[in-house]
Enzyme design. Sequence first.
Site, PDB file in Angstrom:
ATOM      1  N   ASP B 236      68.575  -5.066  -3.091  1.00  8.27           N
ATOM      2  CA  ASP B 236      67.505  -4.836  -2.145  1.00  8.27           C
ATOM      3  C   ASP B 236      66.823  -6.179  -1.914  1.00  8.27           C
ATOM      4  O   ASP B 236      66.873  -7.056  -2.768  1.00  8.27           O
ATOM      5  CB  ASP B 236      66.535  -3.819  -2.772  1.00  8.27           C
ATOM      6  CG  ASP B 236      65.384  -3.518  -1.852  1.00  8.27           C
ATOM      7  OD1 ASP B 236      65.622  -3.436  -0.640  1.00  8.27           O
ATOM      8  OD2 ASP B 236      64.259  -3.371  -2.348  1.00  8.27           O
ATOM      9  N   ASP B 609      63.777  -1.510  -5.920  1.00  6.63           N
ATOM     10  CA  ASP B 609      62.482  -1.223  -6.491  1.00  6.63           C
ATOM     11  C   ASP B 609      61.839   0.022  -5.884  1.00  6.63           C
ATOM     12  O   ASP B 609      61.036   0.668  -6.517  1.00  6.63           O
ATOM     13  CB  ASP B 609      61.542  -2.429  -6.341  1.00  6.63           C
ATOM     14  CG  ASP B 609      61.428  -2.863  -4.885  1.00  6.63           C
ATOM     15  OD1 ASP B 609      62.242  -2.402  -4.064  1.00  6.63           O
ATOM     16  OD2 ASP B 609      60.527  -3.647  -4.571  1.00  6.63           O
ATOM     17  N   ASP B 613      65.402   3.270  -2.692  1.00  9.02           N
ATOM     18  CA  ASP B 613      66.584   2.749  -3.368  1.00  9.02           C
ATOM     19  C   ASP B 613      67.136   3.731  -4.390  1.00  9.02           C
ATOM     20  O   ASP B 613      68.252   3.578  -4.858  1.00  9.02           O
ATOM     21  CB  ASP B 613      66.247   1.444  -4.098  1.00  9.02           C
ATOM     22  CG  ASP B 613      65.816   0.357  -3.148  1.00  9.02           C
ATOM     23  OD1 ASP B 613      66.417   0.264  -2.076  1.00  9.02           O
ATOM     24  OD2 ASP B 613      64.869  -0.377  -3.477  1.00  9.02           O
TER      25      ASP B 613
END
Lengths: 323, 945
Positions: B236, B609, B613
């Site tokens: 990410d 985070d 996700d």
Amino acid sequence: MARNTSTSGMEGQLRSPSQKVENKHEEKVQDLDREKDEPKADMGSKTWADLAGEMKIFLWNPEERTCLGRTAKSWGLILLFYFIFYTCLAGMFAFCLYVMLLTLSPYTPRFRDRVSPPGVMIRPYLNGFTIAFNVSQPNTWQPYVDSMHHFLAAYDDKVQEEKNIECVPGQYFIQGGDESEEKKACQFKRSLLQNCSGIEDPTFGYSKGQPCILLKMNRIIGYRPGAGVPVSVDCRVQKGNESHLRSVDFYPGNGTFDLMYYPYYGKFTHVNYTSPLVAMHFTDVQKDYLVPIQCSLNGKGIINDLNSDRFLGRIIFTLSIGK
Amino acid sequence: MEKRAQGGGSQCRGSHKLNFCPISLLQQAVVLRDAEKKELPADQLVVGDIVEIKGGDRIPADIRLIFTQGCKVDNSSLTGESEPQSRSCDFTHENPLETRNIAFYSTTCVEGTATGIVINTGDRTIIGRIASLASGVGNEKTPIAIEIEHFVYLVAGVAISIGVLFFIISVSMRYKILDSIIFLIGIIVANVPEGLLATVTVSLSLTAKRMAKKNCLVKNLEAVETLGSTSIICSDKTGTLTQNRMTVAHLWFDNQIYSADTSEDQTTQPFDQSSPSWTALSKIVTLCNRAEFRPGQENLPIMKRVVAGDASETALLKFSEVILGDVMSIRAQNKKVAEIPFNSTNKFQLSIHETDDPQDKRFLLVMKGAPERILERCSTIMINGKEEPLDSEKAEAFQTAYMELGGMGERVLGFCHLYLPEKEFPETFQFDTDSMNFPSSNLCFVGLLSMIDPPRSTVPDAVSKCRSAGIKSAALIPKRFLLLKTGHCSLSPSTFGTHLSLVQVIMVTGDHPITAKAIAKSVGIISATSETVEDIAKRLNIPVEQVNRREATAAVVNGMELKDMSSEQLDAILREHSEIVFARTSPQQKLIIVEGCQRQGAVVAVTGDGVNDSPALKKADIGIAMGIAGSDAAKNAADMVLLDDNFASIVTGVEEGRLIFDNLKKTIAYTLTKNIAELCPFLIYIIASIPMPIGTITILFIDLGTDIIPSVALAYEKAESDIMNRRPRNKRRDRLVNQQLAVYSYLQIGIMQSVGAFVTYFTIYAEQGFLPSTLLGVRVNWESNAINDFEDSYGQQWTHYQRMYLQWTGYTAFFVSITIQQPIFYFRIGIFFKDIVLVILKMHQLKTNFPFIKMGVSPPDYFLNCLSKDSKNKVIWVGIFSQIGIALILTYGLGHVTALNFTPLRFQYWFVAVPFAILIWVYDEIRKLLIRRHPGSWWDKNMYY
């Protein structure tokens, strides 16, 4: 699969008019899922057929001419390798053992700490330590008698006189000289066993309900039992009514192993050695009872009370004499 | 969090598993029902309810907005991007996550007010579906579990085949069926590597502990190894690769672009601050800013202070605080007299200040905003402190700079000012912001500032380590040298060198493609030289369609494109490009990307985070959550948590994971070898009917007594220096236990060990009077309880117990022999000699250029230097000594406990097997030598594992 169902379950709940846009997006996602899941399912069903096919190819692959994944040449090489490898290993093993055996004396084992003090065995020995027979039925005691005769054949007076020498009783028969020299053995005549010799009574008292049992001490090279005093034998009822065993006669002497039969020099040099025996004549034993009897050696250096070894310096057997 | 989830009632159905439900029990919603406004608990909302929200509220359900006023929402709980997004009633995009007129459950309304219709509640909301998506993703077996399973199958296969074979043999040798069955069971049991489970667990725990020290919390022990075999990391962007904090990155003034320091702990800014233009610019930056530090943070570093204000203003405040010092006092000296705050229609912010120069009675008008809007209002531009007319040439320069900064994915702000003439605006002048009784055009343009959420400083290094750090060094070290040191490389020789791509890092973000690409470039996910299809098209000036896709190593894929892609197309992208950025992705798409990677046969790690996700984290072979920035949902779904949010820890993790694999390989080779030495006696016992060479209890004492500590000690083995230079393990090809390893352990070393132990066994018996020839075929009489005058080779007679005692001595001797030969294993895997060989090799290399002379170091010193560099595994010594110590205790300490079947052994018997130990070592050295000398030969293929 579980994932897919949960997704579609969610889809079902989702279908509300206000969410059309969303659904369109979601359907795409689900399509992807579906496409992905199908080959997966295929794979699942194929597995067994696949496995069989793979196995076949593994066993014999006609294209590459391999068996179990190796060509003939490869197999040849690997077998050759292992042949050489194991031959060398066997050679090393044999060599190590050979060197080790070279260090050993052929007449005396290096260590005798595990075999002494001596254990004890009885004859007749058929298949256990219960001697049970009926006086009135000769076929019940005949095997014992045969066993005794067979065992005592080596102690026939003639045989003993022929092969062995007479020794001086009451002292160890120590023979010096070279280790490899043949050693002489002392006579142990069957006749010494008197009533239990089977000469006068070929049934060894079994026909009268007064069985003879021979007791012998295990041979140990160089062992001198009793340290100068002959080892004697006694018998008593083991855990039971003492009165069941009323009288036992011991031959020869008072049931002692004469010192002149010791030490033993090993089977290569002491060829004709015959173990001395003590015959126990159970002249009065309670009939129709299982009488457990323990006969022990008594003497200096003899251990007869070791719990873990019930044949060390003693023997326990059961007499059951029927009418 | 848990409490909330439990109390969440109907809102939280189905999400208990994940333990997250970002709604508070007491959340209230203002609902319009029965023509009156009611305050209801949020969980009583139904689809169709009309709710009102205002700044600071949590959105109580997914709502479609029907009325908004300056409404902004913070979607960070959903997308991970904390930048507030404005909301209106307009349908702007067909993707619900993109369109402006939907606000999502669990996100926050930052400012403004809005009214909306509830369209989804509870589990059916976007966030609820992410939750169920995450909980619906099944946990798949970790690679190490698969490997262990493979190993178990192998051992079971060997055990059962040998068992059945010997069952047949024993039946045909006229053993009783019952005895044969007992043998069968005995053989199978003897094959069980009892200590392995303990060793694997201990190894994994040790590594987890080691990683915890480096701030990696491992939630799932097996995940440690997974990280080692990872071939793709899907990361990410926001908060993982970047600091999740807007920071000033570039400045443009005096026709020049300056770059600012964007590291986490900046204390000064290095760019040239001598220009008077900068002074003017800094004044605007300081004054035209409403953000303020929260009080009571004077002792904190500037970068860590909490600021009241939006992200850009915060960035500017911190930037000026770093350069100018106390911003608040500067503002106090330049008293603000009027202000127009930023709004989305005029896109600028304006304020008017008194100057801090008491002589100068003029007012200063400062303004910042979207650069094109600001430029429109300017007629002059400041160059080196002088106002110059803004001609087309200067405007061109501005455009170039603006485009360049924008092209870097940065948010650009323009700054201008104007000193109001003292005559028209005397000190007492009343400014009216509504009627705008002051000029707001013909201003003087001062400069541009651009901001970005910068990458964490540790990330580029970590990414390059993951991706390519090893290639060069791997190419320098000859492969055979690696082998020499390890003997246990997981890569097979034929594949080494042909395919050197290491761990691939893919960025998957919800952010804008341009920003994503810029960050990807700056952290090295897209390397400086590689181009996307679009770049090539631009360079060659041809349409995108004509570009050969294979030429482009990099790709930036938009979520919208991804939506229309079939899985084949996605596969093609993943195959054809090594550097990929996915932008504007939804949680579902993240999941699809992870699945796509897994379809390529890759072991996928996902770092993230946000709540968005969490499905991907769960789906990944290993999910890695950020500890500080990470949401609880992400942490729950992850297998590993980086407590310090340091992406670089992943590299440590990869290293540790690979190390574990290597060490487990060593452990298994160690275990298998000894297993054969335990099995062989039993087989010989059946075939040759010799007295039992080794007892069950003794076997257990080897497996669980002497061998546990050494095999655990192998887990402390240090990593080989090439460990990070290797290709990631290929799941299908590089097995933990391959054929060569099994064959080598079983048929070669295991047999050698057994032979060594048998020599000891025969020696014991021979020296007690039973020569080897006597022993063959004695089994039945030997074991008979009734035979108490068993004759040995010398004519002595043994009672049963005396024989048993001798047999136990045999057990002990066999045990001791195995124990003596096992440590040779350490020599075999080259632990002791590794360093020495390394030094010899270095010396060899150095012969040509005599560095000793250059360095002024004598050769012995150099030798020692090299040795101490690779500190040895001290635990191995502990292992060896514990092994021998336990053997001593068992033999002499417990030798009188008959139940354990150990007897005190004569001292000399400890050394009978030593020649075989040496033989094993020599053989192994020859094996390695031949492999080195003849790479690719038959020997190499068959003997290298």
